[in-house]
Motif scaffolding. Sequence first.
Motif, PDB file in Angstrom:
ATOM      1  N   GLU A  35      -5.202 -29.652  10.595  1.00 27.67           N
ATOM      2  CA  GLU A  35      -3.944 -30.264  10.166  1.00 27.67           C
ATOM      3  C   GLU A  35      -3.568 -29.738   8.798  1.00 27.67           C
ATOM      4  OE1 GLU A  35      -1.699 -34.556   9.529  1.00 27.67           O
ATOM      5  OE2 GLU A  35      -3.877 -34.528   9.701  1.00 27.67           O
ATOM      6  N   GLY A  39       2.096 -29.045   9.779  1.00 27.06           N
ATOM      7  CA  GLY A  39       1.835 -29.096  11.211  1.00 27.06           C
ATOM      8  C   GLY A  39       0.355 -29.079  11.545  1.00 27.06           C
ATOM      9  N   GLU A 100       4.779 -36.996  15.668  1.00 29.55           N
ATOM     10  CA  GLU A 100       5.395 -36.191  14.613  1.00 29.55           C
ATOM     11  C   GLU A 100       5.473 -34.700  14.938  1.00 29.55           C
ATOM     12  OE1 GLU A 100       2.957 -36.935  11.197  1.00 29.55           O
ATOM     13  OE2 GLU A 100       1.202 -36.039  12.123  1.00 29.55           O
ATOM     14  N   VAL A 101       4.942 -34.259  16.090  1.00 27.54           N
ATOM     15  CA  VAL A 101       4.993 -32.838  16.456  1.00 27.54           C
ATOM     16  C   VAL A 101       6.373 -32.515  17.026  1.00 27.54           C
ATOM     17  CG1 VAL A 101       4.120 -31.094  18.068  1.00 27.54           C
ATOM     18  CG2 VAL A 101       2.524 -32.582  16.851  1.00 27.54           C
ATOM     19  N   LYS A 121       5.199 -29.939  12.520  1.00 21.36           N
ATOM     20  CA  LYS A 121       5.626 -31.339  12.416  1.00 21.36           C
ATOM     21  C   LYS A 121       7.142 -31.385  12.277  1.00 21.36           C
ATOM     22  CE  LYS A 121       1.424 -32.999  10.163  1.00 21.36           C
ATOM     23  NZ  LYS A 121       0.846 -33.564   8.932  1.00 21.36           N
TER      24      LYS A 121
END
Length: 136
Positions: A35, A39, A100-101, A121
């Motif tokens: 992470e 993203g 959130e992707v 993200k």
Amino acid sequence: MYSRNFWFPEVFNDFFDNNNMAPARATAPAINVLETPSGYRVELAAPGMRKEDFDININQDGNLTIKMENHRKQEEEKSHYLRREFSYTTYEQTLILPDEVDKNKISARVSDGVLTVSLPKIQAEEQKVARQIGIE
């Protein structure tokens, strides 16, 4: 059954003669998930695989599915392997994606035996705080 290996110490003969050893195809490729602020990055070990060997998609539940299958014809091996682990014939992994992707901007590439899937993200628009306030 093959003859005993005299160039190995005797303890190794029991190891190589063991029929209870799980086949290498039963193991999954190594996978990393990283992470970053912008993203996620998924890395999957895929030695010897080409981009044509992969099928990557978002399924009906919104999850990422990675399928890997060696489409090349396997040639008969005439060599006698003592142990063989270089074989991923088929593999499938489903990853549940965070909300959130940005699913419209997912990309993938294969390089140096590693499949890398980039999952950016969603970039929230920052509201500008500085502004002129009108007087009524």
